[in-house]
Write a protein that holds these residues in place. Sequence first.
Motif, mmCIF file in Angstrom:
data_model
loop_
_atom_site.group_PDB
_atom_site.id
_atom_site.type_symbol
_atom_site.label_atom_id
_atom_site.label_comp_id
_atom_site.label_asym_id
_atom_site.label_seq_id
_atom_site.Cartn_x
_atom_site.Cartn_y
_atom_site.Cartn_z
ATOM 1 N N TRP A 144 14.387 56.510 37.582
ATOM 2 C CA TRP A 144 14.935 55.558 38.810
ATOM 3 C C TRP A 144 16.558 55.635 38.931
ATOM 4 C CZ3 TRP A 144 11.074 53.585 40.991
ATOM 5 C CH2 TRP A 144 9.793 53.688 40.536
ATOM 6 N N ASN A 145 16.903 55.324 40.269
ATOM 7 C CA ASN A 145 18.001 55.316 40.555
ATOM 8 C C ASN A 145 18.404 54.165 41.660
ATOM 9 O OD1 ASN A 145 19.481 58.389 40.514
ATOM 10 N ND2 ASN A 145 17.043 58.411 40.426
ATOM 11 N N LEU A 146 19.401 53.296 41.085
ATOM 12 C CA LEU A 146 19.840 51.976 41.577
ATOM 13 C C LEU A 146 20.746 52.346 42.689
ATOM 14 C CD1 LEU A 146 19.621 49.226 41.781
ATOM 15 C CD2 LEU A 146 21.285 48.754 40.041
ATOM 16 N N SER B 266 25.697 58.552 52.459
ATOM 17 C CA SER B 266 24.913 59.501 51.530
ATOM 18 C C SER B 266 25.384 58.909 50.262
ATOM 19 C CB SER B 266 25.142 60.707 51.865
ATOM 20 O OG SER B 266 26.203 61.134 51.379
ATOM 21 N N VAL B 267 24.363 59.022 49.157
ATOM 22 C CA VAL B 267 24.524 58.705 47.568
ATOM 23 C C VAL B 267 23.614 59.885 47.080
ATOM 24 C CG1 VAL B 267 22.778 57.130 47.743
ATOM 25 C CG2 VAL B 267 24.739 57.170 46.051
ATOM 26 N N THR B 268 24.051 60.318 45.780
ATOM 27 C CA THR B 268 23.363 61.342 44.980
ATOM 28 C C THR B 268 22.350 60.468 44.233
ATOM 29 O OG1 THR B 268 25.037 62.790 45.257
ATOM 30 C CG2 THR B 268 23.329 63.370 43.504
ATOM 31 N N ILE B 269 21.228 61.165 43.855
ATOM 32 C CA ILE B 269 20.168 60.706 42.954
ATOM 33 C C ILE B 269 19.724 61.613 42.251
ATOM 34 C CG2 ILE B 269 19.719 58.256 44.261
ATOM 35 C CD1 ILE B 269 16.896 59.777 44.947
ATOM 36 N N THR B 270 19.162 61.379 40.908
ATOM 37 C CA THR B 270 18.516 62.456 40.164
ATOM 38 C C THR B 270 17.309 61.955 39.538
ATOM 39 O OG1 THR B 270 20.249 61.918 38.507
ATOM 40 C CG2 THR B 270 20.678 63.584 39.698
ATOM 41 N N ASN B 271 16.502 62.817 39.045
ATOM 42 C CA ASN B 271 15.179 62.502 38.284
ATOM 43 C C ASN B 271 15.551 62.873 36.798
ATOM 44 O OD1 ASN B 271 12.765 62.078 37.248
ATOM 45 N ND2 ASN B 271 11.601 63.167 38.919
ATOM 46 N N ASN B 272 15.748 62.091 36.044
ATOM 47 C CA ASN B 272 16.010 62.378 34.560
ATOM 48 C C ASN B 272 14.830 61.766 33.748
ATOM 49 O OD1 ASN B 272 18.576 63.663 34.534
ATOM 50 N ND2 ASN B 272 19.228 61.694 35.486
ATOM 51 N N ASN B 273 13.574 61.847 34.414
ATOM 52 C CA ASN B 273 12.585 61.170 33.647
ATOM 53 C C ASN B 273 12.211 62.019 32.226
ATOM 54 O OD1 ASN B 273 10.253 59.712 33.417
ATOM 55 N ND2 ASN B 273 8.878 61.221 33.920
ATOM 56 N N ALA B 274 12.164 61.257 31.107
ATOM 57 C CA ALA B 274 11.800 61.952 30.064
ATOM 58 C C ALA B 274 13.245 62.753 29.182
ATOM 59 C CB ALA B 274 10.676 62.682 29.956
ATOM 60 N N GLU B 275 14.288 62.821 29.989
ATOM 61 C CA GLU B 275 15.163 63.749 29.500
ATOM 62 C C GLU B 275 15.966 62.904 28.296
ATOM 63 O OE1 GLU B 275 15.959 66.875 30.504
ATOM 64 O OE2 GLU B 275 14.331 66.969 31.574
ATOM 65 N N GLY C 200 24.326 44.868 51.549
ATOM 66 C CA GLY C 200 24.472 44.832 50.219
ATOM 67 C C GLY C 200 23.321 44.869 49.533
ATOM 68 N N GLN C 201 22.016 44.778 49.938
ATOM 69 C CA GLN C 201 20.858 44.683 49.120
ATOM 70 C C GLN C 201 20.438 45.814 48.298
ATOM 71 O OE1 GLN C 201 19.103 41.799 48.435
ATOM 72 N NE2 GLN C 201 18.123 43.082 46.826
ATOM 73 N N GLY C 202 20.448 45.732 46.900
ATOM 74 C CA GLY C 202 20.248 46.799 45.854
ATOM 75 C C GLY C 202 18.668 46.796 45.785
ATOM 76 N N PHE C 203 18.408 48.148 45.232
ATOM 77 C CA PHE C 203 16.697 48.427 45.090
ATOM 78 C C PHE C 203 16.714 49.829 44.354
ATOM 79 C CE2 PHE C 203 17.813 49.839 49.396
ATOM 80 C CZ PHE C 203 17.309 51.021 49.500
ATOM 81 N N PHE C 204 15.641 49.996 43.854
ATOM 82 C CA PHE C 204 15.529 51.139 42.942
ATOM 83 C C PHE C 204 14.694 52.302 43.619
ATOM 84 C CE2 PHE C 204 16.635 48.927 39.152
ATOM 85 C CZ PHE C 204 17.444 49.665 38.418
ATOM 86 N N GLY D 241 24.013 50.652 43.961
ATOM 87 C CA GLY D 241 23.657 49.325 43.575
ATOM 88 C C GLY D 241 24.179 49.175 42.041
ATOM 89 N N TYR D 242 24.294 47.734 41.900
ATOM 90 C CA TYR D 242 24.900 47.307 40.643
ATOM 91 C C TYR D 242 24.275 45.890 40.395
ATOM 92 C CZ TYR D 242 28.761 50.163 41.813
ATOM 93 O OH TYR D 242 29.648 51.237 42.046
ATOM 94 N N GLN D 243 23.947 45.498 39.082
ATOM 95 C CA GLN D 243 23.488 44.354 38.553
ATOM 96 C C GLN D 243 24.394 43.333 38.803
ATOM 97 O OE1 GLN D 243 22.190 44.234 34.542
ATOM 98 N NE2 GLN D 243 23.968 44.761 33.620
ATOM 99 N N MET D 244 24.199 42.065 39.123
ATOM 100 C CA MET D 244 25.270 41.215 39.406
ATOM 101 C C MET D 244 24.816 39.858 39.068
ATOM 102 S SD MET D 244 27.508 42.433 42.638
ATOM 103 C CE MET D 244 28.167 44.138 42.820
ATOM 104 N N ALA D 245 25.735 38.973 38.656
ATOM 105 C CA ALA D 245 25.194 37.315 38.820
ATOM 106 C C ALA D 245 26.393 36.464 38.949
ATOM 107 C CB ALA D 245 24.615 37.279 37.060
ATOM 108 N N THR D 246 25.992 35.224 39.358
ATOM 109 C CA THR D 246 27.066 34.269 39.497
ATOM 110 C C THR D 246 26.788 33.263 38.576
ATOM 111 O OG1 THR D 246 25.636 33.413 41.502
ATOM 112 C CG2 THR D 246 27.627 34.767 41.901
ATOM 113 N N THR D 247 27.761 32.428 38.289
ATOM 114 C CA THR D 247 27.523 31.111 37.371
ATOM 115 C C THR D 247 26.531 30.296 38.024
ATOM 116 O OG1 THR D 247 29.446 30.061 38.654
ATOM 117 C CG2 THR D 247 29.847 31.292 36.655
#
Length: 358
Positions: free
Chosen positions: A146-148, A129-138, A209-213, A106-112
């Motif tokens: 959180w992974n987008l 598939s997509v890889t996610i990681t837990n980096n909490n407090a690292e 195409g909907q993004g979420f965490f 996922g990405y943050q996006m915006a239109t005018t």
Amino acid sequence: SVQIYGDLTNNGTFTLNSDSNEFSSLLVSGSASGDIIYNRYVNIEGTGEWDLIGAPVSNMAFSSLITDANIATNGDYYAVGSYDNTTDTWTNATTATTGNLILGQGYQMATTGGGTLSFIGAIASGDQSVTITNNNAENSGAGRRWNLIANPFASYLNGNSNADGTNNFLTVNTAAIDNNFEALYGWNADGTGYTIYNNTSTATHIAPGQGFFVAAAGSGGAQTITFTKAMQTVTGVDDFVAARSSASYELVLEMYSDAIKVDDTKFYFKEGLTLGLDPGYDAGAFNQSSGFSSRLLEQDSGIGMGINAMPIDAMSNVIVPLVIHQEAGISLKIQIANSTIPEDINVYLEDAVENTFT
């Protein structure tokens, strides 16, 4: 929607359109060849606005996206950015950005002005598939769990068990997601943060195409999120559907400051649940350091819950601690926003300092 039970060979122009609450859906059961165009609606720029979006096609180049006439800009930067959970930072694209958008990320996006961006590429073939990681407090405390991620298909996906008992995102990916946060966290784009979608919701469908965490399980090690073809469906309307099952009960508390909604927290009651952690039903609040949440009555590990799920008999005999993280000295109002619990059951708010009950 178009559902093709065989193969698709595109020798011409195949365009899918969308607006703010309606999304075309293409589901190809067999193989597909030839590029399609998905004109995907993306929210307007502005504070607390924007959108979380992923490419609904493969091989979509950054260079094509940033030249779209509708994309918002700020100097040399374009309104498409990736999230790094090792440092809790965003990096937006520039003219120097190369390569393709990663399918499933996922990405943050915006239109005018609130409009569509054109995604041109091939239909995602097979499971993704997509890889996610837990980096909490690292990284000296900057890291996050959180992974987008985003739906990589040009069709809707079954999000939870009420959409499909087996072939749904949460069930397939339960091992990869932190049990305390086993849910989809969707951006509201209205200043109130994120809405939690899990098995307490009625049939939830993830738009193309909907993004979420999501929160990765484990600590540091990579987890794999899988989007299967079996999850695909042409059922769905808006980005997310926030509703509740009639076989359960819900109580929603909202907190306001100067008539502005700050946050909410939800309580869910259904047979078969416990007072402890029920993964896929209980879900921790997205922001643990601010806002409004509650705590589990059993197995409390210090996590503020955005959804606190309990058995039905708990409606009439439990005392649930609330957690409020707000600046001191500010007047706050807590009110019931929605309740489907029986009318003969009263809800009391206890002020332990003033020793009052409302």
